[in-house]
Design an enzyme around this catalytic site. Structure first.
Site, PDB file in Angstrom:
ATOM      1  N   ASP A 107      43.007  30.176  41.547  1.00 15.94           N
ATOM      2  CA  ASP A 107      44.130  31.160  41.330  1.00 15.94           C
ATOM      3  C   ASP A 107      45.432  30.533  41.792  1.00 15.94           C
ATOM      4  O   ASP A 107      46.086  29.951  40.748  1.00 15.94           O
ATOM      5  CB  ASP A 107      43.843  32.261  42.426  1.00 15.94           C
ATOM      6  CG  ASP A 107      45.135  33.431  42.129  1.00 15.94           C
ATOM      7  OD1 ASP A 107      45.927  33.208  41.448  1.00 15.94           O
ATOM      8  OD2 ASP A 107      45.276  34.143  43.169  1.00 15.94           O
ATOM      9  N   ASP A 163      33.947  38.551  44.873  1.00 16.26           N
ATOM     10  CA  ASP A 163      34.012  39.958  45.596  1.00 16.26           C
ATOM     11  C   ASP A 163      35.502  40.504  45.506  1.00 16.26           C
ATOM     12  O   ASP A 163      36.308  39.978  45.674  1.00 16.26           O
ATOM     13  CB  ASP A 163      33.649  39.858  47.009  1.00 16.26           C
ATOM     14  CG  ASP A 163      34.527  38.914  47.913  1.00 16.26           C
ATOM     15  OD1 ASP A 163      35.077  37.785  47.548  1.00 16.26           O
ATOM     16  OD2 ASP A 163      34.645  39.518  49.005  1.00 16.26           O
TER      17      ASP A 163
HETATM   18  P1  IMP Z   1      43.374  30.025  45.229  1.00 13.63           P
HETATM   19  O1  IMP Z   1      43.668  28.985  46.627  1.00 13.63           O
HETATM   20  O2  IMP Z   1      44.620  30.768  45.206  1.00 13.63           O
HETATM   21  O3  IMP Z   1      43.325  29.008  44.160  1.00 13.63           O
HETATM   22  O4  IMP Z   1      42.224  31.088  45.457  1.00 13.63           O
HETATM   23  C1  IMP Z   1      41.373  30.658  46.406  1.00 13.63           C
HETATM   24  C2  IMP Z   1      40.336  31.901  46.542  1.00 13.63           C
HETATM   25  O5  IMP Z   1      40.797  33.003  46.290  1.00 13.63           O
HETATM   26  C3  IMP Z   1      39.074  31.721  45.481  1.00 13.63           C
HETATM   27  O6  IMP Z   1      38.136  30.568  45.692  1.00 13.63           O
HETATM   28  C4  IMP Z   1      38.584  33.131  45.380  1.00 13.63           C
HETATM   29  O7  IMP Z   1      37.601  33.226  46.487  1.00 13.63           O
HETATM   30  C5  IMP Z   1      39.967  33.813  45.951  1.00 13.63           C
HETATM   31  N1  IMP Z   1      40.198  34.564  44.759  1.00 13.63           N
HETATM   32  C6  IMP Z   1      41.267  34.252  44.098  1.00 13.63           C
HETATM   33  N2  IMP Z   1      41.492  35.037  42.803  1.00 13.63           N
HETATM   34  C7  IMP Z   1      40.445  35.947  42.925  1.00 13.63           C
HETATM   35  C8  IMP Z   1      39.964  37.296  42.345  1.00 13.63           C
HETATM   36  O8  IMP Z   1      40.771  37.500  41.021  1.00 13.63           O
HETATM   37  N3  IMP Z   1      38.929  37.992  42.677  1.00 13.63           N
HETATM   38  C9  IMP Z   1      38.094  37.484  43.718  1.00 13.63           C
HETATM   39  N4  IMP Z   1      38.491  36.535  44.493  1.00 13.63           N
HETATM   40  C10 IMP Z   1      39.683  35.815  44.169  1.00 13.63           C
END
Ligand code: IMP
Ligand code: MG
Length: 205
Positions: A107, A163
């Site tokens: 994300d 989730d």
């Molecule tokens: P990041 O560090 O922002 O890239 O996202 C890290 C974590 O956030 C991911 O590994 C997911 O566990 C959670 N995450 C991000 N987007 C979503 C989503 O749309 N649905 C569920 N979990 C999400």
């Protein structure tokens, strides 16, 4: 579990189970070809990557080792600075090994860029990323993902390991949830807002 079991909670099925399976099979063939003749260690990131890891590994023709890590970004109220805590470390020493990190979604990219830095310092022979879903925010962090399943829009998704508040992981497809599931509040914010304002309490890493 299927769409009928979650009834009105479900807003839309974005990626049906058969498309997920077909794409995971394609990724497995690519990875097989790229690592032909080499030993490969798949590192799954708990808990979200459980489904993709299980399907990917079974779709591969080459033998692989599998290990798991659990990490958590700092929770609600804190600015997400990319500081990540290890909840469960690898059982394996990865020095000199070819390592492929398998993750459900990228994300903001904060979690994965931290993880890449962490594993890189353990001196693997090589280190690459396989991600089932990629949101547009990931571009900002410049995370180099070698294998991507699907590019999706900037909205909150569940299913196939992902989730909301620990639920919906066992749906066989990727979908979005109806507003009432979030208790009348907005769906958890995707990046980049989450990065500026800190994490929502709902989903874990
Ligand atoms: P990041 O560090 O922002 O890239 O996202 C890290 C974590 O956030 C991911 O590994 C997911 O566990 C959670 N995450 C991000 N987007 C979503 C989503 O749309 N649905 C569920 N979990 C999400
Ligand atoms: Mg995750």
């Amino acid at each position: 579990m299927d769409a009928t079991d979650v009834g009105a909670d479900l807003k839309e099925i974005l990626i049906p189970a058969d498309r997920l399976q077909a794409r995971v099979t394609e990724l497995a063939a690519e990875i097989d070809a790229d690592y032909a003749g080499q030993d490969l260690l798949l590192v799954g990131v708990l808990k979200g990557a459980v489904m993709i890891m299980a399907d990917l590994a079974r779709a591969m023709r080459s033998p692989v080792e599998m290990d798991w890590m659990a990490v958590s970004s700092y929770g609600s109220g804190t600015r997400s600075s990319g500081v990540v805590r290890i909840l469960k470390d690898l059982d394996t020493d990865i020095s000199g090994k070819h390592v492929l990190i398998v993750e459900d979604i990228v994300d903001s990219g904060l979690t994965l860029s931290w993880l890449v830095g962490n594993l890189h310092s353990r001196q693997p022979a090589s280190l690459r990323l396989c991600v089932l879903l990629r949101k547009p925010g990931a571009a900002r962090m410049d995370v180099d993902v070698a294998y991507t399943g699907f590019e999706i829009a900037n909205e909150f998704v569940v299913g196939y390991g992902l989730d909301y508040a620990e639920r919906y992981r066992n749906l066989p497809f990727i979908g979005t949830l109806a507003p009432h599931v979030y208790g009348g509040e907005e769906a958890p914010k995707p990046a980049p807002e989450r990065v500026e304002e800190g994490r929502e309490p709902g989903p874990d890493a």
